[in-house]
Write an enzyme that holds these catalytic residues in place. Structure first.
Site, PDB file in Angstrom:
ATOM      1  N   GLU A  92       0.810  -1.211   0.000  1.00  0.00           N
ATOM      2  CA  GLU A  92       0.000   0.000   0.000  1.00  0.00           C
ATOM      3  C   GLU A  92       0.841   1.256   0.000  1.00  0.00           C
ATOM      4  OE1 GLU A  92      -1.981  -1.369   3.630  1.00  0.00           O
ATOM      5  OE2 GLU A  92      -1.398   0.532   4.508  1.00  0.00           O
ATOM      6  N   CYS A 105       3.397   8.337   1.205  1.00  0.00           N
ATOM      7  CA  CYS A 105       3.969   7.392   2.166  1.00  0.00           C
ATOM      8  C   CYS A 105       4.221   6.081   1.432  1.00  0.00           C
ATOM      9  CB  CYS A 105       2.979   7.195   3.316  1.00  0.00           C
ATOM     10  SG  CYS A 105       3.524   5.978   4.508  1.00  0.00           S
ATOM     11  N   CYS A 112       6.825  -7.217   7.596  1.00  0.00           N
ATOM     12  CA  CYS A 112       7.936  -6.644   8.364  1.00  0.00           C
ATOM     13  C   CYS A 112       8.356  -7.633   9.439  1.00  0.00           C
ATOM     14  CB  CYS A 112       7.511  -5.324   9.003  1.00  0.00           C
ATOM     15  SG  CYS A 112       8.849  -4.529   9.924  1.00  0.00           S
ATOM     16  N   CYS A 116       6.835  -5.221  15.902  1.00  0.00           N
ATOM     17  CA  CYS A 116       6.401  -4.379  17.025  1.00  0.00           C
ATOM     18  C   CYS A 116       4.991  -4.823  17.434  1.00  0.00           C
ATOM     19  CB  CYS A 116       6.409  -2.914  16.629  1.00  0.00           C
ATOM     20  SG  CYS A 116       8.034  -2.399  16.073  1.00  0.00           S
ATOM     21  N   CYS A 119       1.681  -3.042  15.874  1.00  0.00           N
ATOM     22  CA  CYS A 119       1.633  -2.644  14.460  1.00  0.00           C
ATOM     23  C   CYS A 119       0.987  -3.701  13.576  1.00  0.00           C
ATOM     24  CB  CYS A 119       3.055  -2.361  13.984  1.00  0.00           C
ATOM     25  SG  CYS A 119       3.179  -2.045  12.214  1.00  0.00           S
ATOM     26  N   CYS A 341      -0.588   2.597   8.701  1.00  0.00           N
ATOM     27  CA  CYS A 341       0.260   1.576   8.059  1.00  0.00           C
ATOM     28  C   CYS A 341      -0.325   0.188   8.105  1.00  0.00           C
ATOM     29  CB  CYS A 341       1.537   1.311   8.793  1.00  0.00           C
ATOM     30  SG  CYS A 341       2.637   2.452   9.271  1.00  0.00           S
TER      31      CYS A 341
HETATM   32  N1  SAH Z   1       9.280   0.481  10.209  1.00  0.00           N
HETATM   33  C1  SAH Z   1       9.507   1.857  10.313  1.00  0.00           C
HETATM   34  C2  SAH Z   1       8.692   2.682   9.352  1.00  0.00           C
HETATM   35  C3  SAH Z   1       7.271   2.278   9.134  1.00  0.00           C
HETATM   36  S1  SAH Z   1       6.152   2.508  10.461  1.00  0.00           S
HETATM   37  C4  SAH Z   1       9.286   2.317  11.748  1.00  0.00           C
HETATM   38  O1  SAH Z   1       8.764   1.548  12.533  1.00  0.00           O
HETATM   39  O2  SAH Z   1       9.686   3.426  12.049  1.00  0.00           O
HETATM   40  C5  SAH Z   1       5.945   4.276  10.539  1.00  0.00           C
HETATM   41  C6  SAH Z   1       5.464   4.774  11.882  1.00  0.00           C
HETATM   42  O3  SAH Z   1       4.107   4.397  12.113  1.00  0.00           O
HETATM   43  C7  SAH Z   1       6.281   4.211  13.031  1.00  0.00           C
HETATM   44  O4  SAH Z   1       6.613   5.215  13.942  1.00  0.00           O
HETATM   45  C8  SAH Z   1       5.325   3.206  13.617  1.00  0.00           C
HETATM   46  O5  SAH Z   1       5.638   2.908  14.932  1.00  0.00           O
HETATM   47  C9  SAH Z   1       3.993   3.887  13.421  1.00  0.00           C
HETATM   48  N2  SAH Z   1       2.830   2.993  13.546  1.00  0.00           N
HETATM   49  C10 SAH Z   1       2.756   1.666  13.320  1.00  0.00           C
HETATM   50  N3  SAH Z   1       1.517   1.197  13.572  1.00  0.00           N
HETATM   51  C11 SAH Z   1       0.790   2.261  13.957  1.00  0.00           C
HETATM   52  C12 SAH Z   1      -0.571   2.424  14.376  1.00  0.00           C
HETATM   53  N4  SAH Z   1      -1.416   1.408  14.396  1.00  0.00           N
HETATM   54  N5  SAH Z   1      -0.979   3.670  14.710  1.00  0.00           N
HETATM   55  C13 SAH Z   1      -0.131   4.719  14.649  1.00  0.00           C
HETATM   56  N6  SAH Z   1       1.151   4.623  14.270  1.00  0.00           N
HETATM   57  C14 SAH Z   1       1.610   3.405  13.948  1.00  0.00           C
HETATM   58 FE1  SF4 Z   2       7.821  -2.963  11.266  1.00  0.00          FE
HETATM   59 FE2  SF4 Z   2       5.533  -1.882  12.097  1.00  0.00          FE
HETATM   60 FE3  SF4 Z   2       7.592  -2.062  13.766  1.00  0.00          FE
HETATM   61 FE4  SF4 Z   2       7.711  -0.308  11.738  1.00  0.00          FE
HETATM   62  S1  SF4 Z   2       6.270  -0.263  13.453  1.00  0.00           S
HETATM   63  S2  SF4 Z   2       9.305  -1.741  12.389  1.00  0.00           S
HETATM   64  S3  SF4 Z   2       6.569  -1.442  10.172  1.00  0.00           S
HETATM   65  S4  SF4 Z   2       6.475  -3.798  12.853  1.00  0.00           S
END
Ligand code: SAH
Ligand code: SF4
Length: 355
Positions: A92, A105, A112, A116, A119, A341
């Site tokens: 996406e 974006c 991934c 985390c 996420c 995301c």
């Molecule tokens: N993997 C990288 C970049 C992609 S995520 C990273 O983690 O930085 C981009 C941002 O969106 C990150 O700060 C991540 O923690 C945040 N993010 C992920 N899931 C989210 C959610 N459900 N609501 C808000 N922000 C979220």
């Molecule tokens: Fe991966 Fe989501 Fe963690 Fe970013 S926030 S590193 S996309 S698992």
């Protein structure tokens, strides 16, 4: 095997590729101009390029390896695209409208591996990295969509914050950045591009060493190791001390401000105590720090996590500000179209019974 996208080549790589095959140097500029300024739909549309060069390109490359699977437009003008890759995987890309311009974006991996706990992207383990071409194509697909509307709109900003950990796909990320930043082509200013990492410290050194002027964002999300490890297991490999050492190196080398992203998770990391700890963590270089507080977008599979309420977010913000930390709250775009995301992709995959 499907041919690769020509958009994956940097200007230098295209130069080597063409000149190695006996093509004259000026052809490179012609081809580059057709690709990124005129944004042709086929190689044959490159009108002043000779037949032999066009055939050579056609034999070895395609323009687009991806196709649009779905598009959702939000009331606030945000557009979310779901693209299908040549191997059938879905990724996406989101276009957001701000008063300062149009920001896209992009996604860097299919899934991934960082995992985390909050996420949606991490729910699906990484099946592969995207090629540089597949990352550039996302920008080209969106830009061509804008071109078709005929309003002369241009992608002016990029955030590498879609699915995936960009520093886990470093070479392709860098090639992507060189392509979109190239002033003979799309010319998207490095200062208008932000790469977000979950904190792969060793790659922060490498990124600093490239000398590229692109902005760096670090997903910090918690001010101490215990809490950070509990929501981001990557913190075991790269705990806060290691991360901050890499930050010191980056700052010394680039003197560029870093953005720290901090998701606001109700009753998890949103207490005053954490705001105080965060301010302390950043106090030594607060002139080069900006904290972006992100209201959490709930994810069905992670119902344990909820968004902090707005008063708590406001209080956290005030505490940081009171301690001299530059900060802001990122109120979302495209709330009605799953713009966080991984959310659209994960819903589509579920519909198709892929997950
Ligand atoms: N993997 C990288 C970049 C992609 S995520 C990273 O983690 O930085 C981009 C941002 O969106 C990150 O700060 C991540 O923690 C945040 N993010 C992920 N899931 C989210 C959610 N459900 N609501 C808000 N922000 C979220
Ligand atoms: Fe991966 Fe989501 Fe963690 Fe970013 S926030 S590193 S996309 S698992």
């Amino acid at each position: 095997m499907t041919k690769p996208s020509i958009y994956g080549l940097t200007y230098e790589q295209l130069t080597d590729w063409l000149t190695d095959r006996g093509q004259q140097r000026f052809r490179v500029d012609q081809v580059w101009n057709w690709l990124y300024k005129k944004r042709v739909a086929t190689f044959r549309d490159m009108r002043n390029v000779n037949k032999q060069t066009i055939e050579l390109l056609e034999e070895n490359f395609v323009l687009h390896t991806t196709e649009e699977e779905m598009k959702q437009e939000s009331k606030d003008g945000t557009i979310k695209y779901l693209f299908k890759l040549a191997d059938g995987n879905l990724i996406e890309t989101v276009l957001m409208r701000f008063n300062y311009g149009l920001s896209v974006c992009v996604t860097t991996q299919v899934g991934c591996n960082i995992g985390c706990s909050f996420c949606a992207s991490g729910l699906l383990r990484k099946s592969r990295d995207l090629s540089s071409g597949e990352i550039v194509e996302q920008i080209m697909n969106v830009q061509k969509d804008l071109d078709e509307k005929g309003a002369g709109e241009r992608v002016s900003h990029i955030v590498v914050m879609g699915i995936g950990e960009p520093f886990d796909n470093f070479t392709n990320l860098m090639d992507f950045l060189y392509v979109v930043n190239d002033d003979r082509g799309l010319n998207i200013g490095a200062r208008h591009i932000t790469v977000s990492t979950s904190g792969l410290a060793h790659k922060i050194y490498e990124f600093a060493d490239t000398g590229i002027q692109v902005n760096l964002a670090i997903s910090i999300h918690a001010p101490n190791n215990e809490l950070r490890t509990s929501i981001m297991k990557i913190n075991k490999a790269f705990p806060i001390e290691k991360l901050m050492k890499a930050v010191d190196y980056y700052l010394e080398k680039t003197n560029r401000r870093i953005t720290y992203e901090y998701i606001m998770l109700k009753d998890v990391n949103d207490h005053e105590e954490e705001a105080i700890q965060l301010a302390k963590l950043l106090e030594d270089h607060r002139h080069l720090a900006y904290v972006n507080l992100i209201p959490y977008n709930t994810v069905d599979e992670h119902s344990y996590y909820q968004r902090s309420d707005s008063e708590t977010i406001q209080a956290f913000f005030e505490t940081l500000k009171g301690k001299g930390i530059h900060c802001g709250v990122r109120w979302e775009n495209g709330a009605d179209i799953d713009a966080a995301c991984g959310q659209l992709r994960s819903k589509q995959m579920k519909k198709k019974n892929v997950v």
